[in-house]
Design an enzyme around this catalytic site. Structure first.
Site, PDB file in Angstrom:
ATOM      1  CE  LYS A 270      13.159  11.147  17.392  1.00 30.56           C
ATOM      2  NZ  LYS A 270      12.792  12.559  17.399  1.00 30.56           N
TER       3      LYS A 270
ATOM      4  CG  ASP B  47      17.690  11.603  16.359  1.00 27.50           C
ATOM      5  OD1 ASP B  47      18.347  12.259  17.184  1.00 27.50           O
ATOM      6  OD2 ASP B  47      16.612  11.992  15.870  1.00 27.50           O
TER       7      ASP B  47
HETATM    8  O1  C5P Z   1      22.463  14.197  12.339  1.00 21.90           O
HETATM    9  P1  C5P Z   1      21.301  14.357  11.413  1.00 21.90           P
HETATM   10  O2  C5P Z   1      21.658  14.075   9.976  1.00 21.90           O
HETATM   11  O3  C5P Z   1      20.080  13.624  11.847  1.00 21.90           O
HETATM   12  O4  C5P Z   1      20.911  15.914  11.486  1.00 21.90           O
HETATM   13  C1  C5P Z   1      20.137  16.554  10.510  1.00 21.90           C
HETATM   14  C2  C5P Z   1      20.343  18.061  10.636  1.00 21.90           C
HETATM   15  O5  C5P Z   1      19.758  18.537  11.854  1.00 21.90           O
HETATM   16  C3  C5P Z   1      21.787  18.485  10.701  1.00 21.90           C
HETATM   17  O6  C5P Z   1      22.308  18.706   9.415  1.00 21.90           O
HETATM   18  C4  C5P Z   1      21.723  19.783  11.500  1.00 21.90           C
HETATM   19  O7  C5P Z   1      21.349  20.855  10.679  1.00 21.90           O
HETATM   20  C5  C5P Z   1      20.567  19.533  12.453  1.00 21.90           C
HETATM   21  N1  C5P Z   1      21.005  19.065  13.778  1.00 21.90           N
HETATM   22  C6  C5P Z   1      21.629  19.975  14.640  1.00 21.90           C
HETATM   23  N2  C5P Z   1      22.024  19.549  15.886  1.00 21.90           N
HETATM   24  C7  C5P Z   1      21.806  18.287  16.291  1.00 21.90           C
HETATM   25  C8  C5P Z   1      21.151  17.361  15.423  1.00 21.90           C
HETATM   26  C9  C5P Z   1      20.777  17.782  14.178  1.00 21.90           C
HETATM   27  O8  C5P Z   1      21.841  21.128  14.299  1.00 21.90           O
HETATM   28  N3  C5P Z   1      22.168  17.906  17.514  1.00 21.90           N
END
Ligand code: C5P
Length: 307
Positions: A13, A157
């Site tokens: 994406k 995501d």
């Molecule tokens: O949810 P995911 O594991 O993809 O997110 C990876 C990191 O990105 C999280 O640990 C966080 O530090 C950051 N993140 C965030 N806010 C979001 C998505 C991700 O702070 N909305």
């Protein structure tokens, strides 16, 4: 009886728009982002395991990782791919198996083409596609809404990749509003050899609990996308994470400069970087732009399209 195999493609994406609306007490950030799948895919091959084991193997697609001078992925500095239970796709299958009470297991092979730590959502897409693959392999007939609840537990995501089309994503990214009918344009994506950690980019963004004073809305971009107005899409591209990512990696400003130098109508970083994309009017223009960027030293520049 021949072994049952399910084969699925997991798209990458890009974020045409990403606003950070505030830091939450749980450490995540509230977002408004517009994501669009693009024509770059990982391939997932899954077969049943009657003994109940879940095994995941992951490798780069053949030919992708050899540089012109024959160096392999490791010597070019590509990060090693997560194997076994460390892979988010394995976590997806284990979660689905547990929640659905399945006794069988699965062997999943992931052939990767989407670069990691690039802001292209490769791991999240693999996880969403593993849920779809498990659903089919184990004949569960779960709806996308039901799979979406598991997807949100796996990563911010992941639910987007069950939608299979452009969507506005809110909350930490897991609340999806589909964009019903929209124009797809050709694009060029460049993946520099160095990635960035998503968590590090969010930290560097320095968001507070309150929205920024100049907070933007995705609405003008969505309107332009739906009415087919490329000029207005170009004017409305936005990514709040680009300045912090540019402080962490010199590639971001280099790519901004190189896309502009080729006269690209509009370009910006995707997600938390380091990939950069540019919009084009036609597929031919995209092929020419990708060739020029490769000529300027960006080995991983390719032309594709929004899906
Ligand atoms: O949810 P995911 O594991 O993809 O997110 C990876 C990191 O990105 C999280 O640990 C966080 O530090 C950051 N993140 C965030 N806010 C979001 C998505 C991700 O702070 N909305």
């Amino acid at each position: 009886m021949p072994q049952r195999e399910v084969t699925l493609r997991a798209p990458a994406k890009i974020n045409l728009f990403l606003e950070v609306l505030g830091r939450r007490p749980d450490g995540y950030h509230d977002l408004e982002t517009l994501m669009v799948p693009i024509g770059l895919w990982d391939h997932l091959y899954i077969v049943d395991d009657p003994d109940g084991r879940v095994t995941v193997r992951c490798h780069w697609a053949t030919g992708l990782t050899k540089s012109r001078d024959g160096q392999d992925a490791a010597s070019q500095g590509w990060p090693p791919l997560p194997q076994g239970d460390e892979n988010i796709a394995a976590r997806a299958l284990l979660l689905l198996r547990e929640r659905a009470g399945v006794e069988h297991g699965a062997t999943l092979t992931i052939e990767k083409s989407i670069p990691s730590a690039a802001g292209l959502g490769g791991g999240s897409s693999d996880a969403a596609t593993a849920l779809l693959a498990g659903n089919e392999l184990w004949k569960l007939s779960w709806s996308r809404d039901r799979l979406s609840e598991l997807a949100a537990e796996l990563g911010s995501d992941v639910p987007f990749f069950l939608a299979d089309r452009a969507a506005i994503c809110r909350g930490r990214g897991e609340r999806i509003e589909l964009v019903e009918s929209y124009c797809r344009w050709p694009i060029v994506v460049v993946c520099p050899p160095e990635g960035l950690s998503t968590a590090a980019v969010y930290r560097e963004c320095g968001a507070t609990a309150e929205p920024p004073a100049d907070a933007r809305s995705a609405a003008p971009l969505v309107e332009a996308l739906c009415s087919g107005d490329l000029r207005r899409v170009a004017e409305s591209l936005f990514n709040r994470l680009q300045p912090p990512a540019a402080r962490l990696s010199a590639w971001i400003d280099r790519l901004r400069h190189d896309f502009a130098a080729q006269g690209c109508i509009a370009a910006q970083m995707s997600g938390s970087g380091t990939s950069y994309f540019g919009l084009c009017r036609t597929a031919l223009e995209a092929q020419h732009l990708a060739a020029k960027l490769r000529g300027a030293g960006h080995a991983r520049a390719f032309a594709t399209t929004m899906l």
